[in-house]
Scaffold this active site. Structure first.
Site, PDB file in Angstrom:
ATOM      1  N   PHE A 120       9.777 -67.440  16.373  1.00 16.36           N
ATOM      2  CA  PHE A 120       8.892 -68.534  16.810  1.00 16.36           C
ATOM      3  C   PHE A 120       7.539 -68.488  16.111  1.00 16.36           C
ATOM      4  O   PHE A 120       6.830 -69.494  16.088  1.00 16.36           O
ATOM      5  CB  PHE A 120       8.615 -68.436  18.319  1.00 16.36           C
ATOM      6  CG  PHE A 120       9.847 -68.530  19.168  1.00 16.36           C
ATOM      7  CD1 PHE A 120      10.357 -69.759  19.534  1.00 16.36           C
ATOM      8  CD2 PHE A 120      10.499 -67.385  19.607  1.00 16.36           C
ATOM      9  CE1 PHE A 120      11.496 -69.859  20.309  1.00 16.36           C
ATOM     10  CE2 PHE A 120      11.643 -67.472  20.387  1.00 16.36           C
ATOM     11  CZ  PHE A 120      12.139 -68.705  20.732  1.00 16.36           C
ATOM     12  N   TYR A 175       3.349 -79.051   7.587  1.00 15.30           N
ATOM     13  CA  TYR A 175       3.977 -78.329   8.708  1.00 15.30           C
ATOM     14  C   TYR A 175       5.485 -78.552   8.684  1.00 15.30           C
ATOM     15  O   TYR A 175       6.275 -77.599   8.662  1.00 15.30           O
ATOM     16  CB  TYR A 175       3.371 -78.800  10.042  1.00 15.30           C
ATOM     17  CG  TYR A 175       4.193 -78.392  11.228  1.00 15.30           C
ATOM     18  CD1 TYR A 175       4.349 -77.048  11.560  1.00 15.30           C
ATOM     19  CD2 TYR A 175       4.861 -79.347  12.013  1.00 15.30           C
ATOM     20  CE1 TYR A 175       5.138 -76.660  12.636  1.00 15.30           C
ATOM     21  CE2 TYR A 175       5.646 -78.966  13.085  1.00 15.30           C
ATOM     22  CZ  TYR A 175       5.785 -77.634  13.393  1.00 15.30           C
ATOM     23  OH  TYR A 175       6.568 -77.254  14.451  1.00 15.30           O
ATOM     24  N   ARG A 202      -2.975 -92.758  15.553  1.00 14.43           N
ATOM     25  CA  ARG A 202      -3.218 -91.459  14.918  1.00 14.43           C
ATOM     26  C   ARG A 202      -2.398 -91.409  13.632  1.00 14.43           C
ATOM     27  O   ARG A 202      -1.208 -91.740  13.635  1.00 14.43           O
ATOM     28  CB  ARG A 202      -2.766 -90.349  15.880  1.00 14.43           C
ATOM     29  CG  ARG A 202      -3.043 -88.945  15.407  1.00 14.43           C
ATOM     30  CD  ARG A 202      -2.788 -87.928  16.503  1.00 14.43           C
ATOM     31  NE  ARG A 202      -1.381 -87.819  16.858  1.00 14.43           N
ATOM     32  CZ  ARG A 202      -0.905 -86.922  17.728  1.00 14.43           C
ATOM     33  NH1 ARG A 202      -1.736 -86.101  18.347  1.00 14.43           N
ATOM     34  NH2 ARG A 202       0.373 -86.871  17.995  1.00 14.43           N
TER      35      ARG A 202
HETATM   36  N1  UDP Z   1      -0.897 -89.166  22.124  1.00 12.83           N
HETATM   37  C1  UDP Z   1      -1.863 -90.002  22.656  1.00 12.83           C
HETATM   38  N2  UDP Z   1      -3.039 -89.445  23.066  1.00 12.83           N
HETATM   39  C2  UDP Z   1      -3.306 -88.107  22.973  1.00 12.83           C
HETATM   40  C3  UDP Z   1      -2.292 -87.258  22.443  1.00 12.83           C
HETATM   41  C4  UDP Z   1      -1.106 -87.822  22.020  1.00 12.83           C
HETATM   42  O1  UDP Z   1      -1.687 -91.221  22.735  1.00 12.83           O
HETATM   43  O2  UDP Z   1      -4.400 -87.668  23.362  1.00 12.83           O
HETATM   44  C5  UDP Z   1       0.384 -89.748  21.700  1.00 12.83           C
HETATM   45  C6  UDP Z   1       0.728 -89.491  20.234  1.00 12.83           C
HETATM   46  O3  UDP Z   1       0.192 -90.501  19.418  1.00 12.83           O
HETATM   47  C7  UDP Z   1       2.253 -89.505  20.265  1.00 12.83           C
HETATM   48  C8  UDP Z   1       2.595 -88.993  21.669  1.00 12.83           C
HETATM   49  O4  UDP Z   1       1.394 -89.138  22.449  1.00 12.83           O
HETATM   50  O5  UDP Z   1       2.730 -90.818  20.153  1.00 12.83           O
HETATM   51  C9  UDP Z   1       3.007 -87.546  21.677  1.00 12.83           C
HETATM   52  O6  UDP Z   1       2.041 -86.807  20.936  1.00 12.83           O
HETATM   53  P1  UDP Z   1       2.006 -85.221  20.925  1.00 12.83           P
HETATM   54  O7  UDP Z   1       0.813 -84.818  20.134  1.00 12.83           O
HETATM   55  O8  UDP Z   1       2.110 -84.710  22.333  1.00 12.83           O
HETATM   56  O9  UDP Z   1       3.355 -84.822  20.202  1.00 12.83           O
HETATM   57  P2  UDP Z   1       3.963 -85.246  18.756  1.00 12.83           P
HETATM   58  O10 UDP Z   1       4.866 -86.416  19.028  1.00 12.83           O
HETATM   59  O11 UDP Z   1       2.830 -85.550  17.845  1.00 12.83           O
HETATM   60  O12 UDP Z   1       4.722 -84.031  18.364  1.00 12.83           O
END
Ligand code: UDP
Length: 321
Positions: free
Chosen positions: A71, A139, A277
């Site tokens: 991990f 990543y 994002r």
């Molecule tokens: N997200 C959001 N606000 C936050 C953090 C995440 O809207 O403060 C959204 C992000 O854009 C994605 C989803 O939540 O669509 C899951 O994001 P996370 O970072 O938990 O996991 P990822 O999908 O990036 O692995």
């Protein structure tokens, strides 16, 4: 079995190490505590603190190891874009050192923590293991490189290898849960609002091509994930590298997750729409049919309220409201 769990002081690693120790395996945790926590190392596991690339050989050299659950890794997408060298070094180079140490000391099997980020932008959902792998950040690329390394070691040296490609891991297992110094994940952030440690949650875009305009993700309970690791270990075969997606097969939008958190916590959880994002795909949903067929794995904690509820109990235990 005698098992080395690298990164066993981190979130997924500590939950898996706890499960394996509870199941009666002899567990040795190796972690440099760069992002993990000493008190997350489960009771019943032996702890070795150190840098994986430097001491894998020494640790495995004590002999008798039946397998490795790997991990230990850097796992922040944004950081990987800004500092790719950390990912090639800590993830790829360290994995090579680990595999070489396993080869030297005749350790026959490995279960590797891979990721949905190896697929990049999905052309179709649900995502199958045969989908194209086009990671969109270092990543995901580093994890894909390790997957490829495992295939070559299985072919050349008879290693029994399994890569588990996680989708959005969430939830907790008792006192083992998610606590990053810099939190970027949706559920822990929303729960920080509920516990009074953050004012509101930013919703990254509400103009995505999804039913409510917010991104859809497949949330998988960390306990279901831990069970998959135990099954992968039991089903490993010499000379074979298997790759399985692990998700619940259901998608929840950001708004649905926030709403579930409101229901579970009873907190109004203010939210505000923010810009998208960078690098976020609109929808990520796993097909876990291969893991079901080959390992007999079925996630059982797929209700988003169950997942959030377990994460909330963990958050409350650590951060008194
Ligand atoms: N997200 C959001 N606000 C936050 C953090 C995440 O809207 O403060 C959204 C992000 O854009 C994605 C989803 O939540 O669509 C899951 O994001 P996370 O970072 O938990 O996991 P990822 O999908 O990036 O692995």
């Amino acid at each position: 079995m005698k098992l080395l769990v690298t990164g066993g002081a981190g979130y997924v690693g500590s939950v898996c190490a706890a499960h394996l120790a509870e199941a009666g395996h002899e567990v040795v945790v190796l972690d440099d505590l760069s992002t993990g926590h000493r008190d997350a190392v489960p009771d019943g596991a032996r702890f070795v603190e150190g840098n994986l690339a430097e001491i894998a050989g020494t640790v495995l050299g004590e002999g008798g190891f039946d397998g490795v659950l790997h991990f230990a890794a850097r796992s922040l997408v944004g950081e990987s874009v800004v500092h790719p060298e950390l990912y090639w070094d800590n993830n790829v180079v360290a994995a090579l050192r680990l595999l070489e140490a396993m080869r030297e000391h005749d350790v026959p099997r490995i279960v590797f923590s891979s990721t949905a980020a190896t697929y990049g932008e999905a052309e179709q959902v649900p995502i199958l293991e045969s989908s194209p792998t086009r990671p969109t950040n270092p990543y995901g690329a580093s994890k894909l490189a390790i997957d490829m390394m495992l295939t070559s070691y299985a072919t050349a040296y008879g290693l029994a290898a399994t890569s588990l490609r996680y989708f959005n891991v969430a939830g907790a297992h008792g006192r083992y849960g998610e606590r990053h110094t810099v939190e970027t994940h949706l559920i822990p952030i929303v729960l920080q609002v509920a516990s009074g440690h953050r004012e509101s949650v930013a919703i990254y875009g509400d103009d995505w091509p999804t039913p409510d305009g917010t991104c859809v993700r497949d949330y998988i309970h960390v306990e279901d994930l831990a069970e998959a690791h135990a099954l992968a270990l039991a089903n490993a075969a010499p000379g074979r590298h298997s790759i399985y997606n692990l998700g619940s097969g259901q998608g929840f939008s950001v708004k649905e997750v926030v709403e579930a958190c409101r229901e579970v916590t009873g907190h109004p959880i203010p939210s505000a729409v923010a810009p998208r994002r960078a690098g976020d795909p609109a929808v990520l949903i796993a097909s876990s049919a291969a893991a079901a067929a080959a390992l007999g794995w079925q996630p059982t904690r797929t209700d988003i309220r169950t997942i959030v509820g377990d994460a909330w109990r963990f958050t409350q235990d650590r951060l008194p409201v």
